[in-house]
Scaffold this active site. Sequence first.
Site, PDB file in Angstrom:
ATOM      1  N   GLN A 141      -4.094  -1.813   7.437  1.00 43.65           N
ATOM      2  CA  GLN A 141      -4.320  -0.463   7.733  1.00 43.65           C
ATOM      3  C   GLN A 141      -5.223  -0.627   8.671  1.00 43.65           C
ATOM      4  O   GLN A 141      -5.067  -0.579   9.990  1.00 43.65           O
ATOM      5  CB  GLN A 141      -5.541   0.237   6.051  1.00 43.65           C
ATOM      6  CG  GLN A 141      -4.222   0.653   5.373  1.00 43.65           C
ATOM      7  CD  GLN A 141      -5.195   1.442   4.666  1.00 43.65           C
ATOM      8  OE1 GLN A 141      -5.534   2.181   4.964  1.00 43.65           O
ATOM      9  NE2 GLN A 141      -6.060   0.810   3.603  1.00 43.65           N
TER      10      GLN A 141
ATOM     11  N   ILE B  50       0.622 -16.200   7.676  1.00 41.72           N
ATOM     12  CA  ILE B  50       0.118 -17.198   7.536  1.00 41.72           C
ATOM     13  C   ILE B  50      -0.478 -18.149   6.632  1.00 41.72           C
ATOM     14  O   ILE B  50      -1.233 -19.143   5.924  1.00 41.72           O
ATOM     15  CB  ILE B  50      -2.219 -16.193   7.246  1.00 41.72           C
ATOM     16  CG1 ILE B  50      -1.531 -15.366   5.470  1.00 41.72           C
ATOM     17  CG2 ILE B  50      -1.618 -15.148   8.699  1.00 41.72           C
ATOM     18  CD1 ILE B  50      -2.766 -14.586   5.971  1.00 41.72           C
TER      19      ILE B  50
ATOM     20  N   ALA C   8      -4.060  -9.890   4.219  1.00 43.94           N
ATOM     21  CA  ALA C   8      -4.691  -9.849   2.668  1.00 43.94           C
ATOM     22  C   ALA C   8      -3.473  -8.696   1.669  1.00 43.94           C
ATOM     23  O   ALA C   8      -2.285  -8.938   2.300  1.00 43.94           O
ATOM     24  CB  ALA C   8      -5.925  -9.987   2.687  1.00 43.94           C
ATOM     25  N   TYR C   9      -3.897 -10.460   0.553  1.00 38.48           N
ATOM     26  CA  TYR C   9      -3.409 -10.364  -0.618  1.00 38.48           C
ATOM     27  C   TYR C   9      -3.646  -8.902  -1.392  1.00 38.48           C
ATOM     28  O   TYR C   9      -5.108  -9.397  -1.279  1.00 38.48           O
ATOM     29  CB  TYR C   9      -2.452 -10.777  -1.285  1.00 38.48           C
ATOM     30  CG  TYR C   9      -2.018 -10.705  -2.765  1.00 38.48           C
ATOM     31  CD1 TYR C   9      -0.718 -10.960  -2.793  1.00 38.48           C
ATOM     32  CD2 TYR C   9      -1.901  -9.648  -3.361  1.00 38.48           C
ATOM     33  CE1 TYR C   9      -0.109 -10.768  -3.439  1.00 38.48           C
ATOM     34  CE2 TYR C   9      -1.301  -9.556  -5.153  1.00 38.48           C
ATOM     35  CZ  TYR C   9      -0.495 -10.223  -4.920  1.00 38.48           C
ATOM     36  OH  TYR C   9       0.676 -10.137  -6.086  1.00 38.48           O
ATOM     37  N   THR C  10      -3.671  -6.692  -1.019  1.00 32.64           N
ATOM     38  CA  THR C  10      -4.361  -6.724  -1.184  1.00 32.64           C
ATOM     39  C   THR C  10      -4.024  -5.906  -2.932  1.00 32.64           C
ATOM     40  O   THR C  10      -4.677  -4.732  -2.494  1.00 32.64           O
ATOM     41  CB  THR C  10      -4.147  -5.402   0.336  1.00 32.64           C
ATOM     42  OG1 THR C  10      -3.006  -5.322   0.101  1.00 32.64           O
ATOM     43  CG2 THR C  10      -5.393  -5.810   0.994  1.00 32.64           C
TER      44      THR C  10
ATOM     45  N   THR D 197     -14.478  -8.455   0.756  1.00 33.29           N
ATOM     46  CA  THR D 197     -14.302  -7.618  -0.216  1.00 33.29           C
ATOM     47  C   THR D 197     -15.365  -7.510  -0.938  1.00 33.29           C
ATOM     48  O   THR D 197     -15.872  -8.585  -1.125  1.00 33.29           O
ATOM     49  CB  THR D 197     -12.824  -7.659  -1.056  1.00 33.29           C
ATOM     50  OG1 THR D 197     -13.092  -6.835  -2.277  1.00 33.29           O
ATOM     51  CG2 THR D 197     -12.893  -8.590  -1.733  1.00 33.29           C
ATOM     52  N   ASP D 198     -15.769  -6.349  -1.692  1.00 33.05           N
ATOM     53  CA  ASP D 198     -17.114  -5.879  -2.355  1.00 33.05           C
ATOM     54  C   ASP D 198     -16.693  -6.090  -3.328  1.00 33.05           C
ATOM     55  O   ASP D 198     -17.383  -6.096  -4.412  1.00 33.05           O
ATOM     56  CB  ASP D 198     -17.206  -4.414  -2.339  1.00 33.05           C
ATOM     57  CG  ASP D 198     -15.360  -3.826  -2.470  1.00 33.05           C
ATOM     58  OD1 ASP D 198     -14.542  -4.273  -2.648  1.00 33.05           O
ATOM     59  OD2 ASP D 198     -16.022  -1.980  -3.101  1.00 33.05           O
TER      60      ASP D 198
ATOM     61  N   TYR E  78      -7.677 -10.693  -7.444  1.00 33.88           N
ATOM     62  CA  TYR E  78      -7.733 -10.174  -6.318  1.00 33.88           C
ATOM     63  C   TYR E  78      -9.346 -10.913  -5.665  1.00 33.88           C
ATOM     64  O   TYR E  78      -9.576 -11.225  -4.715  1.00 33.88           O
ATOM     65  CB  TYR E  78      -7.521  -9.214  -6.394  1.00 33.88           C
ATOM     66  CG  TYR E  78      -8.510  -8.288  -5.094  1.00 33.88           C
ATOM     67  CD1 TYR E  78      -7.742  -8.580  -2.974  1.00 33.88           C
ATOM     68  CD2 TYR E  78      -9.365  -6.909  -5.060  1.00 33.88           C
ATOM     69  CE1 TYR E  78      -7.726  -7.836  -2.014  1.00 33.88           C
ATOM     70  CE2 TYR E  78      -9.690  -7.444  -3.483  1.00 33.88           C
ATOM     71  CZ  TYR E  78      -9.328  -7.336  -2.224  1.00 33.88           C
ATOM     72  OH  TYR E  78      -9.432  -6.767  -0.769  1.00 33.88           O
TER      73      TYR E  78
HETATM   74  N1  LIG Z   1      -7.580  -1.970   1.666  1.00 34.96           N
HETATM   75  C1  LIG Z   1      -8.587  -1.569   0.892  1.00 34.96           C
HETATM   76  O1  LIG Z   1      -9.631  -0.944   0.476  1.00 34.96           O
HETATM   77  C2  LIG Z   1     -10.189  -2.949   1.248  1.00 34.96           C
HETATM   78  C3  LIG Z   1     -11.033  -2.825   0.579  1.00 34.96           C
HETATM   79  C4  LIG Z   1     -11.645  -4.244   0.905  1.00 34.96           C
HETATM   80  C5  LIG Z   1     -11.667  -5.242   1.505  1.00 34.96           C
HETATM   81  N2  LIG Z   1     -10.381  -5.099   2.299  1.00 34.96           N
HETATM   82  C6  LIG Z   1      -9.872  -6.244   2.640  1.00 34.96           C
HETATM   83  O2  LIG Z   1     -10.169  -5.272   4.304  1.00 34.96           O
HETATM   84  C7  LIG Z   1      -8.767  -6.032   4.482  1.00 34.96           C
HETATM   85  C8  LIG Z   1      -7.702  -5.218   5.229  1.00 34.96           C
HETATM   86  O3  LIG Z   1      -6.975  -4.557   4.423  1.00 34.96           O
HETATM   87  P1  LIG Z   1      -6.298  -3.988   4.443  1.00 34.96           P
HETATM   88  O4  LIG Z   1      -6.353  -2.425   3.710  1.00 34.96           O
HETATM   89  O5  LIG Z   1      -6.130  -3.302   6.256  1.00 34.96           O
HETATM   90  O6  LIG Z   1      -5.215  -4.349   3.803  1.00 34.96           O
HETATM   91  P2  LIG Z   1      -3.519  -3.642   3.704  1.00 34.96           P
HETATM   92  O7  LIG Z   1      -2.938  -2.669   4.230  1.00 34.96           O
HETATM   93  O8  LIG Z   1      -2.647  -4.065   2.516  1.00 34.96           O
HETATM   94  O9  LIG Z   1      -3.030  -5.071   4.861  1.00 34.96           O
HETATM   95  C9  LIG Z   1      -2.814  -6.640   4.379  1.00 34.96           C
HETATM   96  C10 LIG Z   1      -1.428  -6.736   4.702  1.00 34.96           C
HETATM   97  O10 LIG Z   1      -1.812  -8.080   5.588  1.00 34.96           O
HETATM   98  C11 LIG Z   1      -0.408  -8.950   5.749  1.00 34.96           C
HETATM   99  N3  LIG Z   1       0.356  -9.175   4.348  1.00 34.96           N
HETATM  100  C12 LIG Z   1       0.367 -10.302   3.230  1.00 34.96           C
HETATM  101  N4  LIG Z   1       0.359 -11.434   3.308  1.00 34.96           N
HETATM  102  C13 LIG Z   1       0.846 -11.806   4.425  1.00 34.96           C
HETATM  103  C14 LIG Z   1       1.021 -12.601   4.709  1.00 34.96           C
HETATM  104  N5  LIG Z   1       0.948 -14.218   3.772  1.00 34.96           N
HETATM  105  N6  LIG Z   1       0.854 -13.404   5.688  1.00 34.96           N
HETATM  106  C15 LIG Z   1       0.827 -12.019   7.241  1.00 34.96           C
HETATM  107  N7  LIG Z   1       0.467 -10.905   6.747  1.00 34.96           N
HETATM  108  C16 LIG Z   1       0.885 -10.894   5.567  1.00 34.96           C
HETATM  109  C17 LIG Z   1       0.352  -7.615   4.613  1.00 34.96           C
HETATM  110  O11 LIG Z   1       2.028  -7.116   4.961  1.00 34.96           O
HETATM  111  P3  LIG Z   1       3.526  -6.330   4.418  1.00 34.96           P
HETATM  112  O12 LIG Z   1       3.112  -4.755   5.597  1.00 34.96           O
HETATM  113  O13 LIG Z   1       4.179  -6.556   4.461  1.00 34.96           O
HETATM  114  O14 LIG Z   1       2.946  -6.149   2.856  1.00 34.96           O
HETATM  115  C18 LIG Z   1      -0.547  -6.201   4.948  1.00 34.96           C
HETATM  116  O15 LIG Z   1       0.749  -5.838   6.597  1.00 34.96           O
HETATM  117  C19 LIG Z   1      -8.142  -7.376   3.714  1.00 34.96           C
HETATM  118  O16 LIG Z   1      -8.204  -8.894   4.085  1.00 34.96           O
HETATM  119  C20 LIG Z   1      -8.451  -6.278   2.296  1.00 34.96           C
HETATM  120  O17 LIG Z   1      -8.895  -7.478   1.232  1.00 34.96           O
HETATM  121  C21 LIG Z   1      -8.978  -4.428   1.969  1.00 34.96           C
END
Ligand SMILES: NC(=O)c1ccc[n+]([C@@H]2O[C@H](COP(=O)([O-])OP(=O)(O)OC[C@H]3O[C@@H](n4cnc5c(N)ncnc54)[C@H](OP(=O)(O)O)[C@@H]3O)[C@@H](O)[C@H]2O)c1
Length: 290
Positions: A11, A37, A60-62, A101-102, A125
Amino acid sequence: MKVLVTGGNGQLGRCLQDRLQYTDYEWQAPDQSNLDITDRSAIATYFKIFQPDIVINAAAYTAVDKAESDQENAYLVNATAPGYLAESCQTAAIPLIHISTDYVFDGTATVPYKVSDQTNPQSVYGSTKLVGEQIVQSTLSEHIIIRTAWVFSEYGNNFVKTMLRLANFHPVLKIVGDQYGCPTYAGDLADVILKMVMQVQFGQKLWGLYHYCGDQITSWHGFARAIFDEAKRQGIIDNIPQLRVINTDEYPVAAQRPQYSVLDCQLSFENYHVEIANWRKALTRVINKI
Ligand SMILES: NC(=O)c1ccc[n+]([C@@H]2O[C@H](COP(=O)([O-])OP(=O)(O)OC[C@H]3O[C@@H](n4cnc5c(N)ncnc54)[C@H](OP(=O)(O)O)[C@@H]3O)[C@@H](O)[C@H]2O)c1
Protein backbone atom coordinates in the site's frame (compact mmCIF):
# COMPACT_ATOMS: atom_id res chain seq x y z
CA MET A 1 18.84 12.51 -5.79
CA LYS A 2 18.17 8.77 -6.08
CA VAL A 3 15.43 7.25 -3.93
CA LEU A 4 15.08 3.50 -3.33
CA VAL A 5 11.72 2.27 -2.04
CA THR A 6 11.59 -1.35 -0.88
CA GLY A 7 8.29 -3.25 -0.83
CA GLY A 8 7.14 -1.41 -3.96
CA ASN A 9 3.98 -3.50 -4.29
CA GLY A 10 2.52 -2.70 -0.87
CA GLN A 11 0.00 0.00 0.00
CA LEU A 12 2.65 2.49 1.04
CA GLY A 13 5.05 1.41 -1.71
CA ARG A 14 2.45 2.07 -4.39
CA CYS A 15 1.33 5.40 -2.92
CA LEU A 16 4.97 6.49 -2.79
CA GLN A 17 5.40 5.60 -6.46
CA ASP A 18 2.26 7.55 -7.41
CA ARG A 19 3.88 10.62 -5.88
CA LEU A 20 7.52 10.00 -6.87
CA GLN A 21 6.57 10.13 -10.55
CA TYR A 22 5.79 13.84 -10.13
CA THR A 23 9.16 14.64 -8.52
CA ASP A 24 12.57 15.26 -10.06
CA TYR A 25 14.01 12.32 -8.15
CA GLU A 26 15.43 9.31 -9.89
CA TRP A 27 13.72 6.43 -8.10
CA GLN A 28 13.17 2.71 -8.09
CA ALA A 29 10.58 0.76 -6.11
CA PRO A 30 11.30 -2.94 -6.57
CA ASP A 31 8.72 -5.40 -5.33
CA GLN A 32 9.68 -8.49 -3.37
CA SER A 33 10.52 -10.49 -6.50
CA ASN A 34 13.01 -7.83 -7.60
CA LEU A 35 14.49 -7.06 -4.21
CA ASP A 36 13.91 -9.44 -1.32
CA ILE A 37 15.02 -7.48 1.74
CA THR A 38 15.79 -10.70 3.62
CA ASP A 39 18.56 -11.37 1.08
CA ARG A 40 21.58 -9.51 2.39
CA SER A 41 23.69 -9.92 -0.72
CA ALA A 42 20.79 -8.92 -3.01
CA ILE A 43 20.56 -5.64 -1.07
CA ALA A 44 24.31 -5.05 -1.42
CA THR A 45 24.15 -5.73 -5.16
CA TYR A 46 21.12 -3.47 -5.59
CA PHE A 47 22.93 -0.67 -3.76
CA LYS A 48 26.04 -1.15 -5.92
CA ILE A 49 24.07 -0.89 -9.17
CA PHE A 50 21.48 1.79 -8.31
CA GLN A 51 23.57 3.75 -5.79
CA PRO A 52 20.65 5.31 -3.89
CA ASP A 53 21.02 8.54 -1.89
CA ILE A 54 18.21 7.59 0.49
CA VAL A 55 16.20 4.42 1.20
CA ILE A 56 12.55 4.16 2.26
CA ASN A 57 11.70 0.74 3.68
CA ALA A 58 8.02 0.17 2.90
CA ALA A 59 8.41 -3.62 3.00
CA ALA A 60 7.10 -5.57 5.96
CA TYR A 61 5.48 -8.80 7.08
CA THR A 62 2.02 -7.36 7.78
CA ALA A 63 -0.13 -10.50 8.15
CA VAL A 64 -0.71 -9.89 11.86
CA ASP A 65 -2.56 -13.14 12.65
CA LYS A 66 -0.43 -15.39 10.41
CA ALA A 67 2.69 -14.04 12.14
CA GLU A 68 1.62 -15.79 15.37
CA SER A 69 2.33 -19.18 13.76
CA ASP A 70 5.04 -17.96 11.38
CA GLN A 71 7.28 -16.21 13.86
CA GLU A 72 10.53 -17.01 12.07
CA ASN A 73 9.54 -15.38 8.79
CA ALA A 74 7.93 -12.41 10.52
CA TYR A 75 11.18 -11.85 12.45
CA LEU A 76 13.26 -12.20 9.30
CA VAL A 77 11.28 -9.55 7.37
CA ASN A 78 10.42 -7.15 10.21
CA ALA A 79 13.56 -7.34 12.32
CA THR A 80 16.54 -8.95 10.55
CA ALA A 81 15.95 -7.40 7.11
CA PRO A 82 15.69 -3.76 8.29
CA GLY A 83 19.06 -4.46 9.90
CA TYR A 84 20.47 -5.52 6.52
CA LEU A 85 19.11 -2.32 4.96
CA ALA A 86 20.53 -0.20 7.78
CA GLU A 87 23.89 -1.95 7.39
CA SER A 88 24.02 -1.22 3.64
CA CYS A 89 22.94 2.38 4.29
CA GLN A 90 25.72 2.69 6.86
CA THR A 91 28.29 1.40 4.35
CA ALA A 92 26.98 3.77 1.66
CA ALA A 93 26.70 6.64 4.19
CA ILE A 94 23.07 7.34 3.30
CA PRO A 95 19.94 7.65 5.46
CA LEU A 96 17.12 5.13 5.91
CA ILE A 97 13.46 5.93 6.47
CA HIS A 98 11.84 2.93 8.14
CA ILE A 99 8.16 2.42 8.94
CA SER A 100 6.86 0.88 12.14
CA THR A 101 3.58 0.37 13.91
CA ASP A 102 1.21 1.23 16.76
CA TYR A 103 1.34 -2.50 17.65
CA VAL A 104 4.59 -1.87 19.54
CA PHE A 105 2.30 -0.64 22.35
CA ASP A 106 0.08 -2.81 24.54
CA GLY A 107 -2.96 -0.58 24.12
CA THR A 108 -3.69 -0.07 27.82
CA ALA A 109 -3.20 3.71 27.64
CA THR A 110 -6.10 6.15 27.78
CA VAL A 111 -4.32 9.08 26.17
CA PRO A 112 -2.44 9.10 22.83
CA TYR A 113 0.95 7.38 22.84
CA LYS A 114 3.99 9.63 22.65
CA VAL A 115 7.22 8.46 21.00
CA SER A 116 8.82 8.39 24.45
CA ASP A 117 6.16 6.08 25.93
CA GLN A 118 7.01 2.58 27.08
CA THR A 119 6.58 -0.08 24.39
CA ASN A 120 5.11 -3.46 25.26
CA PRO A 121 4.03 -5.39 22.15
CA GLN A 122 1.43 -8.11 22.65
CA SER A 123 1.79 -9.88 19.29
CA VAL A 124 4.52 -11.46 17.19
CA TYR A 125 3.97 -8.75 14.56
CA GLY A 126 4.37 -5.99 17.16
CA SER A 127 7.41 -7.63 18.79
CA THR A 128 9.21 -8.19 15.50
CA LYS A 129 8.50 -4.62 14.37
CA LEU A 130 9.88 -3.32 17.69
CA VAL A 131 13.09 -5.33 17.29
CA GLY A 132 13.31 -3.94 13.72
CA GLU A 133 13.17 -0.39 15.14
CA GLN A 134 15.88 -1.21 17.67
CA ILE A 135 18.19 -2.82 15.10
CA VAL A 136 17.85 0.20 12.78
CA GLN A 137 18.52 2.57 15.69
CA SER A 138 21.64 0.72 16.77
CA THR A 139 23.04 0.16 13.26
CA LEU A 140 22.58 3.55 11.60
CA SER A 141 22.54 6.97 13.21
CA GLU A 142 21.04 8.64 10.13
CA HIS A 143 17.63 6.99 10.44
CA ILE A 144 14.04 8.16 10.55
CA ILE A 145 11.50 5.72 11.99
CA ILE A 146 7.82 6.55 11.57
CA ARG A 147 5.23 4.57 13.50
CA THR A 148 1.85 4.60 11.86
CA ALA A 149 -1.52 2.86 12.36
CA TRP A 150 -4.65 1.47 10.68
CA VAL A 151 -3.31 2.01 7.13
CA PHE A 152 -5.78 2.03 4.24
CA SER A 153 -5.55 2.92 0.56
CA GLU A 154 -6.90 2.07 -2.86
CA TYR A 155 -4.20 -0.63 -3.08
CA GLY A 156 -3.63 -4.06 -1.57
CA ASN A 157 -5.60 -5.52 1.30
CA ASN A 158 -7.06 -3.31 3.96
CA PHE A 159 -10.12 -2.75 6.14
CA VAL A 160 -11.87 -0.46 3.61
CA LYS A 161 -11.68 -3.05 0.84
CA THR A 162 -12.67 -5.87 3.19
CA MET A 163 -15.76 -3.96 4.35
CA LEU A 164 -16.87 -3.16 0.80
CA ARG A 165 -16.38 -6.79 -0.22
CA LEU A 166 -18.32 -8.14 2.76
CA ALA A 167 -21.16 -5.70 2.12
CA ASN A 168 -21.88 -7.53 -1.14
CA PHE A 169 -22.68 -10.79 0.64
CA HIS A 170 -23.73 -9.98 4.20
CA PRO A 171 -26.73 -7.86 5.17
CA VAL A 172 -25.54 -7.89 8.80
CA LEU A 173 -21.93 -7.33 9.87
CA LYS A 174 -20.51 -7.67 13.37
CA ILE A 175 -17.74 -5.12 13.91
CA VAL A 176 -15.50 -4.63 16.94
CA GLY A 177 -16.40 -1.45 18.77
CA ASP A 178 -14.01 -1.47 21.73
CA GLN A 179 -10.68 -1.00 19.93
CA TYR A 180 -9.72 2.59 19.22
CA GLY A 181 -7.22 4.08 16.79
CA CYS A 182 -6.73 6.56 13.98
CA PRO A 183 -7.05 5.38 10.38
CA THR A 184 -4.20 6.57 8.16
CA TYR A 185 -4.31 6.97 4.40
CA ALA A 186 -1.11 5.49 2.93
CA GLY A 187 -1.05 8.42 0.47
CA ASP A 188 -0.98 10.94 3.33
CA LEU A 189 1.86 8.99 4.93
CA ALA A 190 3.67 8.92 1.57
CA ASP A 191 3.32 12.73 1.35
CA VAL A 192 4.86 13.10 4.81
CA ILE A 193 7.72 10.76 3.96
CA LEU A 194 8.52 12.61 0.75
CA LYS A 195 8.38 15.92 2.60
CA MET A 196 10.97 14.52 4.97
CA VAL A 197 13.08 13.25 2.06
CA MET A 198 13.09 16.79 0.68
CA GLN A 199 14.09 18.24 4.04
CA VAL A 200 16.91 15.69 4.35
CA GLN A 201 18.00 16.56 0.80
CA PHE A 202 18.37 20.18 1.88
CA GLY A 203 20.50 19.27 4.84
CA GLN A 204 18.06 18.96 7.75
CA LYS A 205 19.00 16.29 10.22
CA LEU A 206 15.66 14.81 11.13
CA TRP A 207 17.05 11.60 12.61
CA GLY A 208 14.88 9.92 15.19
CA LEU A 209 11.50 8.41 15.95
CA TYR A 210 8.13 9.87 14.89
CA HIS A 211 4.44 9.05 15.08
CA TYR A 212 2.09 9.69 12.18
CA CYS A 213 -1.57 8.70 11.83
CA GLY A 214 -4.86 10.24 10.70
CA ASP A 215 -6.53 12.97 12.72
CA GLN A 216 -9.67 11.53 14.32
CA ILE A 217 -10.02 8.74 16.84
CA THR A 218 -12.54 6.07 16.01
CA SER A 219 -13.29 2.39 16.61
CA TRP A 220 -13.37 -0.29 13.92
CA HIS A 221 -17.15 0.04 14.10
CA GLY A 222 -16.90 3.81 13.62
CA PHE A 223 -14.52 3.31 10.72
CA ALA A 224 -16.88 0.78 9.09
CA ARG A 225 -19.79 3.19 9.53
CA ALA A 226 -17.78 5.96 7.80
CA ILE A 227 -16.84 3.59 4.96
CA PHE A 228 -20.43 2.52 4.31
CA ASP A 229 -21.85 6.04 4.61
CA GLU A 230 -19.34 7.23 2.02
CA ALA A 231 -19.83 4.20 -0.26
CA LYS A 232 -23.61 4.75 -0.18
CA ARG A 233 -23.17 8.48 -0.86
CA GLN A 234 -21.01 7.65 -3.90
CA GLY A 235 -23.51 5.04 -5.12
CA ILE A 236 -21.04 2.15 -4.78
CA ILE A 237 -23.43 0.16 -2.58
CA ASP A 238 -27.21 0.23 -2.68
CA ASN A 239 -27.81 -0.61 0.95
CA ILE A 240 -25.72 -0.11 4.05
CA PRO A 241 -25.43 -3.42 5.90
CA GLN A 242 -26.74 -3.51 9.42
CA LEU A 243 -23.73 -3.00 11.70
CA ARG A 244 -23.74 -4.82 15.05
CA VAL A 245 -21.19 -3.63 17.59
CA ILE A 246 -19.30 -6.45 19.27
CA ASN A 247 -16.48 -6.56 21.80
CA THR A 248 -12.96 -7.82 21.09
CA ASP A 249 -13.60 -11.11 22.91
CA GLU A 250 -16.56 -11.85 20.62
CA TYR A 251 -14.23 -11.83 17.59
CA PRO A 252 -11.43 -14.31 18.38
CA VAL A 253 -8.30 -13.92 16.25
CA ALA A 254 -4.79 -15.33 16.62
CA ALA A 255 -3.02 -12.07 17.47
CA GLN A 256 -3.91 -9.75 20.30
CA ARG A 257 -4.59 -6.18 19.12
CA PRO A 258 -4.01 -3.07 21.22
CA GLN A 259 -7.32 -1.88 22.68
CA TYR A 260 -6.25 1.73 22.32
CA SER A 261 -3.49 2.59 19.86
CA VAL A 262 -3.92 6.29 19.20
CA LEU A 263 -0.55 7.84 18.37
CA ASP A 264 0.33 11.33 19.53
CA CYS A 265 1.73 12.84 16.32
CA GLN A 266 1.66 16.49 17.28
CA LEU A 267 4.78 16.72 19.38
CA SER A 268 6.97 14.61 17.15
CA PHE A 269 6.21 16.57 14.01
CA GLU A 270 5.51 20.11 15.15
CA ASN A 271 8.96 21.35 14.19
CA TYR A 272 8.76 19.95 10.69
CA HIS A 273 5.59 21.63 9.40
CA VAL A 274 3.81 18.31 8.94
CA GLU A 275 0.05 18.54 9.10
CA ILE A 276 -1.97 15.64 10.39
CA ALA A 277 -4.37 14.68 7.60
CA ASN A 278 -8.13 14.19 7.84
CA TRP A 279 -8.69 10.49 7.14
CA ARG A 280 -12.37 11.05 6.26
CA LYS A 281 -11.37 13.27 3.34
CA ALA A 282 -8.88 10.64 2.20
CA LEU A 283 -11.57 7.95 2.56
CA THR A 284 -13.77 9.84 0.09
CA ARG A 285 -10.96 9.80 -2.48
CA VAL A 286 -10.02 6.17 -1.83
CA ILE A 287 -13.59 4.89 -2.17
CA ASN A 288 -13.91 6.87 -5.37
CA LYS A 289 -10.76 5.17 -6.72
CA ILE A 290 -11.81 1.69 -5.60
N1 LIG B 1 -1.26 -1.96 7.11
C1 LIG B 1 -1.41 -1.41 8.30
O1 LIG B 1 -2.54 -1.29 8.84
C2 LIG B 1 -0.22 -0.91 9.07
C3 LIG B 1 -0.41 -0.40 10.36
C4 LIG B 1 0.69 0.08 11.06
C5 LIG B 1 1.95 0.06 10.47
N2 LIG B 1 2.10 -0.45 9.22
C6 LIG B 1 3.45 -0.46 8.64
O2 LIG B 1 3.45 0.37 7.50
C7 LIG B 1 4.37 -0.14 6.53
C8 LIG B 1 3.68 -0.26 5.19
O3 LIG B 1 2.60 -1.17 5.34
P1 LIG B 1 1.60 -1.50 4.16
O4 LIG B 1 0.23 -1.37 4.70
O5 LIG B 1 1.98 -0.76 2.93
O6 LIG B 1 1.92 -3.05 3.99
P2 LIG B 1 1.58 -4.04 2.80
O7 LIG B 1 0.55 -3.44 1.92
O8 LIG B 1 1.35 -5.36 3.40
O9 LIG B 1 2.95 -4.05 1.99
C9 LIG B 1 4.09 -4.66 2.47
C10 LIG B 1 4.90 -5.06 1.27
O10 LIG B 1 6.11 -5.65 1.74
C11 LIG B 1 6.42 -6.65 0.83
N3 LIG B 1 7.34 -7.62 1.41
C12 LIG B 1 7.10 -8.61 2.30
N4 LIG B 1 8.22 -9.31 2.52
C13 LIG B 1 9.18 -8.77 1.75
C14 LIG B 1 10.54 -9.07 1.51
N5 LIG B 1 11.13 -10.10 2.12
N6 LIG B 1 11.23 -8.31 0.64
C15 LIG B 1 10.63 -7.28 -0.01
N7 LIG B 1 9.34 -6.95 0.16
C16 LIG B 1 8.63 -7.69 1.03
C17 LIG B 1 5.10 -7.31 0.48
O11 LIG B 1 5.27 -8.01 -0.72
P3 LIG B 1 4.10 -8.88 -1.40
O12 LIG B 1 3.23 -7.84 -2.09
O13 LIG B 1 4.84 -9.74 -2.35
O14 LIG B 1 3.42 -9.59 -0.29
C18 LIG B 1 4.21 -6.09 0.37
O15 LIG B 1 4.13 -5.62 -0.95
C19 LIG B 1 4.90 -1.44 7.12
O16 LIG B 1 6.12 -1.19 7.75
C20 LIG B 1 3.87 -1.83 8.16
O17 LIG B 1 4.43 -2.61 9.19
C21 LIG B 1 1.05 -0.91 8.50
